[in-house]
Design a protein around this motif. Structure first.
Motif, PDB file in Angstrom:
ATOM      1  N   VAL A 173       4.730  -0.279 -14.867  1.00 42.79           N
ATOM      2  CA  VAL A 173       4.754   0.921 -14.020  1.00 42.79           C
ATOM      3  C   VAL A 173       3.477   1.018 -13.196  1.00 42.79           C
ATOM      4  CG1 VAL A 173       4.824   3.448 -14.011  1.00 42.79           C
ATOM      5  CG2 VAL A 173       6.272   2.164 -15.606  1.00 42.79           C
ATOM      6  N   GLY A 174       3.648   1.076 -11.887  1.00 40.52           N
ATOM      7  CA  GLY A 174       2.518   1.343 -11.014  1.00 40.52           C
ATOM      8  C   GLY A 174       2.221   2.829 -11.013  1.00 40.52           C
ATOM      9  N   GLY A 175       1.018   3.190 -11.445  1.00 38.11           N
ATOM     10  CA  GLY A 175       0.675   4.600 -11.597  1.00 38.11           C
ATOM     11  C   GLY A 175       0.137   5.252 -10.343  1.00 38.11           C
ATOM     12  N   GLY A 176      -0.050   4.479  -9.274  1.00 44.49           N
ATOM     13  CA  GLY A 176      -0.599   5.054  -8.060  1.00 44.49           C
ATOM     14  C   GLY A 176      -2.117   5.045  -8.059  1.00 44.49           C
ATOM     15  N   PRO A 177      -2.732   5.677  -7.062  1.00 44.65           N
ATOM     16  CA  PRO A 177      -4.170   5.544  -6.849  1.00 44.65           C
ATOM     17  C   PRO A 177      -5.059   6.380  -7.756  1.00 44.65           C
ATOM     18  CG  PRO A 177      -3.211   6.965  -5.188  1.00 44.65           C
ATOM     19  CD  PRO A 177      -2.072   6.416  -5.981  1.00 44.65           C
ATOM     20  N   ASP A 255      -0.230  -0.458  -7.555  1.00 44.84           N
ATOM     21  CA  ASP A 255       1.046  -1.157  -7.683  1.00 44.84           C
ATOM     22  C   ASP A 255       0.858  -2.366  -8.595  1.00 44.84           C
ATOM     23  OD1 ASP A 255       3.897  -1.670  -6.240  1.00 44.84           O
ATOM     24  OD2 ASP A 255       2.855  -3.574  -6.571  1.00 44.84           O
ATOM     25  N   PRO A 256       1.841  -2.665  -9.460  1.00 42.96           N
ATOM     26  CA  PRO A 256       1.669  -3.777 -10.412  1.00 42.96           C
ATOM     27  C   PRO A 256       1.422  -5.130  -9.760  1.00 42.96           C
ATOM     28  CG  PRO A 256       3.547  -2.422 -11.041  1.00 42.96           C
ATOM     29  CD  PRO A 256       3.113  -1.961  -9.681  1.00 42.96           C
ATOM     30  N   TYR A 257       1.892  -5.300  -8.523  1.00 40.95           N
ATOM     31  CA  TYR A 257       1.801  -6.611  -7.884  1.00 40.95           C
ATOM     32  C   TYR A 257       0.712  -6.685  -6.816  1.00 40.95           C
ATOM     33  CZ  TYR A 257       6.210  -8.057 -10.074  1.00 40.95           C
ATOM     34  OH  TYR A 257       7.192  -8.407 -10.964  1.00 40.95           O
ATOM     35  N   VAL A 258      -0.072  -5.644  -6.635  1.00 42.99           N
ATOM     36  CA  VAL A 258      -1.196  -5.705  -5.696  1.00 42.99           C
ATOM     37  C   VAL A 258      -2.478  -5.859  -6.510  1.00 42.99           C
ATOM     38  CG1 VAL A 258      -2.442  -4.548  -3.828  1.00 42.99           C
ATOM     39  CG2 VAL A 258       0.033  -4.281  -4.011  1.00 42.99           C
ATOM     40  N   PHE A 259      -2.879  -7.096  -6.722  1.00 43.28           N
ATOM     41  CA  PHE A 259      -4.043  -7.443  -7.547  1.00 43.28           C
ATOM     42  C   PHE A 259      -3.949  -6.816  -8.932  1.00 43.28           C
ATOM     43  CE2 PHE A 259      -6.035  -7.207  -3.124  1.00 43.28           C
ATOM     44  CZ  PHE A 259      -5.710  -8.522  -2.855  1.00 43.28           C
ATOM     45  N   GLY A 281       4.378   1.035  -7.428  1.00 45.53           N
ATOM     46  CA  GLY A 281       3.505   2.193  -7.330  1.00 45.53           C
ATOM     47  C   GLY A 281       2.890   2.292  -5.959  1.00 45.53           C
ATOM     48  N   ILE A 282       2.345   3.450  -5.637  1.00 41.62           N
ATOM     49  CA  ILE A 282       1.661   3.634  -4.362  1.00 41.62           C
ATOM     50  C   ILE A 282       0.330   2.893  -4.421  1.00 41.62           C
ATOM     51  CG2 ILE A 282       0.619   5.324  -2.823  1.00 41.62           C
ATOM     52  CD1 ILE A 282       2.590   7.376  -3.880  1.00 41.62           C
ATOM     53  N   SER A 283       0.161   1.943  -3.523  1.00 38.78           N
ATOM     54  CA  SER A 283      -1.049   1.118  -3.555  1.00 38.78           C
ATOM     55  C   SER A 283      -2.252   1.896  -3.033  1.00 38.78           C
ATOM     56  CB  SER A 283      -0.851  -0.139  -2.700  1.00 38.78           C
ATOM     57  OG  SER A 283      -2.055  -0.866  -2.611  1.00 38.78           O
TER      58      SER A 283
END
Length: 410
Positions: A173-177, A255-259, A281-283
């Motif tokens: 889960v991408g938790g956002g910024p 986001d899980p896939y942005v670094f 998630g929001i990068s």
């Protein structure tokens, strides 16, 4: 009319005849749900709104372009009466009564044999809200209750435990910024349903305080890794808990896939046969500059933006970044994880032709209550980071977009 409450029931209308009288706004609102239910829909109306007409043109409904006539409700299972002709509505309602067809009347709830609830949907659940009596009904209040329940189910604030066996697995889960309100609805719901949460330091920490007491929260930075590298230890922890039959959430910042090394974890889970769901998630690369008043693109200023990892210096043999090419770009450069390397990065960009007076903004703890923006140029940013004591996490924005908007953060 008796004051007994309505009896709620779900109608299974697949392949069954439903008659809708009137092609106005009421029909436009109700028809999509009837179409989704698979009903065989007959619309009887001299006219229709453009949206209703499009449904007929697409073959989703059959349209008889005429007023209601006796016999239109024959063989129907359900009827929606919504014409502007009260006398026609009354005659149609009487026909429905004779044929024992459940009938909704948009103009007179007292004369109807059925009421349409305010409905909403969330993950395979339909929420339907009815008021208890026809007189004094407040559709806005009913809709507000519906919205509150559906929103609670979607964002996890209204938790309904699953009593049947759930399929164990992992959700990345991408938790956002950082701001807990910026996690996606799906991410928040999965978090609320988790048995175990393995969280990154940069994940939205405030969300962890909302979890029920039985949820095991594991700080990924504190997982003992012994002979394993830290990432291997995290992968093993995900696999171990999932194999115990638990629902596991791997909560990451951004986001899980942005670094975020999300693909490494996904591959490890796949090799172990563990099902995995990825929730974007929001990068921070876009959202943090935006929160500080900086658009990464702007008409006439920047038609492109590039996101770069700054975790290794330009002269480090491990670097995969072509800094010389980046220096030639005219758009926006966003650097993540580069606070301690920004001095060397700036020198490298200038050495390859980037103007030394190019604006730079550093946004520390973006979207949180501690957000702080510090401005500089490529020529001064190294010293500015030291004198202003800028600390990670901070997003660095390089380019003319830094100066196009009002300052929204000190």
């Amino acid at each position: 009319m008796a004051e007994n409450p309505a009896y709620p029931v779900g109608l299974r209308l697949t392949g069954r005849k439903v008659v809708v009288l009137g092609g106005g706004q009421v029909a436009q609102r109700r028809l999509p749900a009837l179409i989704a239910a698979g009903a065989d829909i007959l619309l009887v109306s001299p006219e229709a709104t453009p949206s209703v007409e499009a449904m007929a043109d697409a073959g989703e409904i059959t349209w008889h372009r005429r007023p209601y006539a006796e016999g239109d409700l024959a063989d129907a299972w359900y009827a929606l009466i919504a014409t502007g002709d009260t006398e026609a509505n009354t005659r149609a309602s009487a026909e429905a009564e004779r044929h024992r067809v459940w009938c909704v009347r948009s103009d007179d709830a007292d004369a109807a044999t059925a009421w349409t609830p305010a409905t909403g949907h969330s993950e395979g659940v339909t929420v339907a809200v009815l008021t208890t009596e026809a007189r004094g009904r407040d559709p806005r209040h009913t809709a507000a209750i519906r919205d509150a329940v559906v929103e609670g189910l979607r964002d996890g604030t209204l938790v309904a435990p699953h009593h049947r066996t759930r399929t164990p697995g992992v959700a990345l889960v991408g938790g956002g910024p950082g701001d807990p309100d910026l996690i996606t609805v799906r991410g928040r719901r999965l978090l609320a349903e988790a048995d175990v949460v393995i969280a990154d330091r940069l994940g939205p920490r405030d969300l962890l305080a909302e979890l029920p007491p039985h949820v095991e929260v594991i700080d990924a930075a504190k997982i003992p890794y012994g002979r394993f590298m830290a990432q291997e230890a995290i992968n093993n922890a995900l696999i171990e808990h999932a194999k115990q039959g638990k629902s596991v959430v791997r909560l990451k910042g951004g986001d899980p896939y942005v670094f975020g090394r999300g693909m490494e974890e996904l591959n490890a889970l796949a090799e172990a046969g563990i099902p995995c769901t990825v929730v974007p998630g929001i990068s921070s690369s876009i959202s943090v500059p935006g929160a500080a008043g900086i658009p990464v693109t702007h008409r006439g200023v920047a038609h492109e933006f590039t996101v770069v990892s700054g975790h290794v210096a330009p002269d480090d043999e491990r670097s995969l970044v072509d800094w010389a090419s980046l220096a030639k770009l005219t758009g926006t450069l966003v650097i993540l994880m580069g606070v301690d390397k920004i001095g060397k990065i700036a020198e490298t960009l200038v050495a390859h032709g980037k103007p030394a007076d190019t604006p730079v903004a550093l946004v520390q703890e973006g979207t949180t209550a501690a957000q702080r923006r510090v401005d500089a140029t490529l020529a001064t940013v190294g010293e500015t980071v030291r004198t202003q004591e800028v600390k990670p996490p901070a997003v660095i924005v390089i380019g003319e977009v830094v100066g196009v908007g009002p300052r929204t953060s000190a």
